[in-house]
Design a protein around this motif. Structure first.
Motif, PDB file in Angstrom:
ATOM      1  N   GLU A 254       0.834  -1.194   0.000  1.00  0.00           N
ATOM      2  CA  GLU A 254       0.000   0.000   0.000  1.00  0.00           C
ATOM      3  C   GLU A 254       0.877   1.255   0.000  1.00  0.00           C
ATOM      4  N   LYS A 255       0.611   2.162  -0.943  1.00  0.00           N
ATOM      5  CA  LYS A 255       1.398   3.382  -1.087  1.00  0.00           C
ATOM      6  C   LYS A 255       1.132   4.388   0.027  1.00  0.00           C
ATOM      7  N   ARG A 256      -0.104   4.466   0.474  1.00  0.00           N
ATOM      8  CA  ARG A 256      -0.479   5.474   1.471  1.00  0.00           C
ATOM      9  C   ARG A 256      -0.057   5.061   2.885  1.00  0.00           C
ATOM     10  N   LYS A 257      -0.340   5.970   3.823  1.00  0.00           N
ATOM     11  CA  LYS A 257       0.049   5.710   5.213  1.00  0.00           C
ATOM     12  C   LYS A 257      -0.819   4.654   5.871  1.00  0.00           C
ATOM     13  N   SER A 283     -10.027  -7.148  11.066  1.00  0.00           N
ATOM     14  CA  SER A 283     -10.649  -8.469  11.012  1.00  0.00           C
ATOM     15  C   SER A 283     -10.168  -9.247   9.789  1.00  0.00           C
ATOM     16  N   ILE A 284     -10.081  -8.568   8.644  1.00  0.00           N
ATOM     17  CA  ILE A 284      -9.616  -9.220   7.416  1.00  0.00           C
ATOM     18  C   ILE A 284      -8.145  -9.624   7.532  1.00  0.00           C
ATOM     19  N   LEU A 285      -7.328  -8.733   8.080  1.00  0.00           N
ATOM     20  CA  LEU A 285      -5.895  -9.011   8.218  1.00  0.00           C
ATOM     21  C   LEU A 285      -5.606 -10.129   9.210  1.00  0.00           C
ATOM     22  N   SER A 286      -6.582 -10.424  10.075  1.00  0.00           N
ATOM     23  CA  SER A 286      -6.373 -11.472  11.087  1.00  0.00           C
ATOM     24  C   SER A 286      -6.197 -12.856  10.465  1.00  0.00           C
ATOM     25  N   LEU A 287      -6.451 -12.984   9.168  1.00  0.00           N
ATOM     26  CA  LEU A 287      -6.254 -14.270   8.501  1.00  0.00           C
ATOM     27  C   LEU A 287      -4.787 -14.553   8.210  1.00  0.00           C
ATOM     28  N   GLY A 288      -3.905 -13.642   8.612  1.00  0.00           N
ATOM     29  CA  GLY A 288      -2.476 -13.853   8.387  1.00  0.00           C
ATOM     30  C   GLY A 288      -1.944 -13.115   7.174  1.00  0.00           C
ATOM     31  N   ILE A 289      -2.670 -12.121   6.703  1.00  0.00           N
ATOM     32  CA  ILE A 289      -2.240 -11.339   5.538  1.00  0.00           C
ATOM     33  C   ILE A 289      -1.144 -10.364   5.959  1.00  0.00           C
ATOM     34  N   GLU A 290      -0.038 -10.371   5.245  1.00  0.00           N
ATOM     35  CA  GLU A 290       1.074  -9.460   5.527  1.00  0.00           C
ATOM     36  C   GLU A 290       0.836  -8.139   4.801  1.00  0.00           C
ATOM     37  N   VAL A 291       1.191  -7.031   5.452  1.00  0.00           N
ATOM     38  CA  VAL A 291       0.965  -5.711   4.865  1.00  0.00           C
ATOM     39  C   VAL A 291       2.254  -4.899   4.898  1.00  0.00           C
ATOM     40  N   LYS A 292       2.533  -4.219   3.794  1.00  0.00           N
ATOM     41  CA  LYS A 292       3.666  -3.315   3.716  1.00  0.00           C
ATOM     42  C   LYS A 292       3.139  -1.933   3.354  1.00  0.00           C
TER      43      LYS A 292
END
Length: 613
Positions: A254-257, A283-292
């Protein structure tokens, strides 16, 4: 003796008016997928009944058209009749004495040209082409194909958590859509044939408000495959959600903050409370999705590097750049874009408009968002300038009405010409050219504005906000081999795949242009399914929620229960949510109006609901 008398409606006239209203409701409630040949004949017969019959093109020609259309439906003639229908309609259009006959023939002509394959199918095989895949109107009109009758029935029984679980099978953002969805599902609701469409979004709001914490399904065993998603908006997060459920390792760039895309940077908090959005994203990220976060693909990491690092790539960057009007003074101080303004508000930077005279250019939902935000930021006066009529605005009618109730002025039929600046280069006024409404544009159904023979108008302004559309920042991807169409949109197939780039998919606003949250979600869902197939799998998304059997006790016509809002004079001073939501009683009553098209009629013949995908 009296020369004139006061006429009062007779009983016959009253009954006829009632029939007209019923007919109007049935036409507006016509479900998608109705045979276009049959529809053309029915509309033509209605038009014939409305003509005076004085001129031969109407009296004879329309009758001939009706007879030929009936022959096509009966499968009697050869294909030459299709050309005869087209020629006859063209003659009537060019020779009829009045617009009533011309429009009747034009309706048939449009149908022949737009649905020629359907006409040919009737002649050759004596059947309708039947291109409808889902016979339940609300489900067919929902871009994501959510099981609407199912969750409405669950709300009726007070099973709110199950309703949320059922929605998540096709849409991981039930809360977002409960607050901000444009509800296209209501457009062809068959309840309109009885009274009015079901308040589907309102019932979804009732479900999410009362469901509490609803756990997600367990993810499938790890596949060992990796997928990169570029863009942390609703489309990108939807794809990430379903890919994670399928067992793939997903990383979102994700480009934004912050995550959220245009839900955060395009929709103000008074429409979608930030705490609700944050909770749904977590809740969505709780599935183990990595975010940068804060990673600009094309600068910090290149598109080619991502392709080499991951097994598949989904591009969902949205449309976050502003568009210009192209008029004099647009680059002056005191002129800002709606995109920049809403982006700052999304990051918690609230400008101070206290005492300012603000002018907004545009007529879409974004224009309404900045108009209503400017009021909340303290502006003394806010005017929204639009070159067409108010009823032609592309913004939702309730958004326009809400802005007016909060004190905004809508200056319709005013085309922006130039921006006046002072000696310091600051905007001080917007000059507009008054318009007069003209011919109907058949592609949009809206009348075109023409220049009126009136002098230009000067609208004083301390600040001018331009909200005429959004663009797509596609340069870095074009350098990586992504084909860009005119206007900046990515060239992708309907299955979201880029056939000219192995393992690359794209969807949402960067492909279609600026659209809505539910359409971005639909693209993310399609991308997840097709990426899964590309990686060599065939995971199925399903749910074990059992939908209640339909029970009808009261089939009388009833009024639609709308969601109430806070008083305009109170809500215009803050960014708190403007809607109040349903009470339990309202949710029960409104959900009881559903006709359960998934069970009754054609919906049941086709198997009712889609239980997995």
């Amino acid at each position: 003796m009296s020369r004139l008398e006061v006429r009062t409606p007779s009983q016959m006239q009253t009954v006829v008016e009632t029939i007209y209203r019923d007919m109007e409701r049935r036409i507006s409630g016509s479900p998608p997928g109705v045979c276009p040949v049959d529809e053309a004949l029915n509309c033509l017969n209605l038009c014939r009944a409305q003509t005076c019959g004085k001129c031969a093109p109407c009296r004879v020609g329309l009758t001939q058209l009706a007879d030929m259309l009936q022959q096509v439906l009966d499968g009697e003639p050869d294909e030459a009749i299709i050309d005869r229908i087209e020629r006859t309609a063209k003659v009537i259009v060019s020779t009829a004495d009045c617009a009533i006959g011309i429009d009747a023939a034009q309706l048939v002509l449009t149908g022949v040209r737009g649905f020629r394959e359907d006409f040919e199918e009737h002649v050759r095989h004596h059947r309708c082409l039947s291109t409808l895949h889902n016979p339940v109107p609300c489900v067919a009109m929902c871009p994501a194909g959510v099981d609407i009758p199912g969750y409405v029935a669950l709300v009726r029984e007070g099973r709110y958590a199950d309703a949320v679980r059922l929605i998540r099978k096709d849409n991981p953002f039930p809360v977002a859509c409960a607050y901000i969805c444009e509800h296209p599902c209501e457009a062809r609701c068959r309840r309109k044939m009885v009274d009015d469409a079901i308040n589907i979004r309102g019932l979804k709001r009732a479900a999410v408000d009362n469901a509490g914490l609803v756990p997600h399904p367990k993810c499938a065993p790890s596949t060992g495959k990796t997928v990169a998603v570029v863009g942390g908006g609703p489309g990108g997060l939807t794809a990430a959600y379903y890919l994670a459920l399928m067992g793939h390792k997903v990383t979102v760039y994700e480009k934004r903050k912050q995550l959220g895309g245009m839900m955060r940077y395009g929709i103000p908090a008074y429409r979608f409370p930030r705490e609700k959005m944050e909770a749904e994203i977590r809740s969505i990220l709780s599935l183990g999705i990595e975010v940068k976060i804060g990673v600009d693909v094309g600068t910090e990491v290149t598109f080619d590097q991502l392709r080499q690092q991951y097994d598949a790539l989904y591009i969902a960057i949205g449309a976050h750049t502003d568009k210009k009007v192209g008029m004099e003074g647009e680059d002056a101080r005191g002129v800002i874009s709606a995109v920049d303004m809403l982006r700052g508000i999304g990051d918690g930077i609230l400008p101070d408009f206290t005492g300012k005279n603000v002018v907004v250019i545009g007529g879409g939902n974004v224009a309404m968002d900045v108009t209503r935000s400017a009021i909340r930021l303290g502006a003394s006066k806010v005017s929204c300038v639009y070159r067409r009529r108010q009823e032609d605005m592309t913004a939702l009618a309730e958004e326009v009405e809400g802005a007016i109730a909060e004190g905004a002025e809508v200056c319709s039929l005013e085309a922006p010409v130039r921006i006046e600046t002072n000696e310091e280069g600051k905007a001080v006024a917007l000059w507009t050219q008054p318009q007069i409404i003209g011919e109907i544009d058949r592609t949009t159904g809206r009348p075109k504005p023409d220049v009126a023979e009136v002098e230009e108008r000067r609208i004083p302004a301390d600040l001018i906000i331009i909200a005429v559309g959004q663009g797509i920042h596609s340069e870095s991807f074009e350098q990586g081999g992504v084909k860009i169409q005119r206007g900046g949109a990515f060239l992708a197939e309907s299955n979201t795949q880029l056939p000219y780039l192995e393992g690359v998919f794209a969807g949402g606003d960067c492909v279609t242009g600026p659209a809505t949250v539910i359409r971005a979600i639909a693209a993310g869902k399609a991308a997840a399914a097709n990426i899964d197939e590309y990686l060599g799998f065939h995971h199925e998304i399903t749910t074990d929620v059992q939908v209640p059997a339909p029970v009808f006790k009261d089939l009388k016509a009833r009024g639609r229960i709308n969601i109430s809002e806070r008083d305009a004079m109170d809500r215009k001073d803050d960014f708190d949510c403007i809607e109040c939501g349903y009470t339990d009683e309202e949710a029960f009553k409104e959900s009881g109006r559903c006709l359960r098209c998934d069970h009754f009629g054609f919906g049941n013949f086709r198997g009712g609901r889609i239980e997995k995908w």
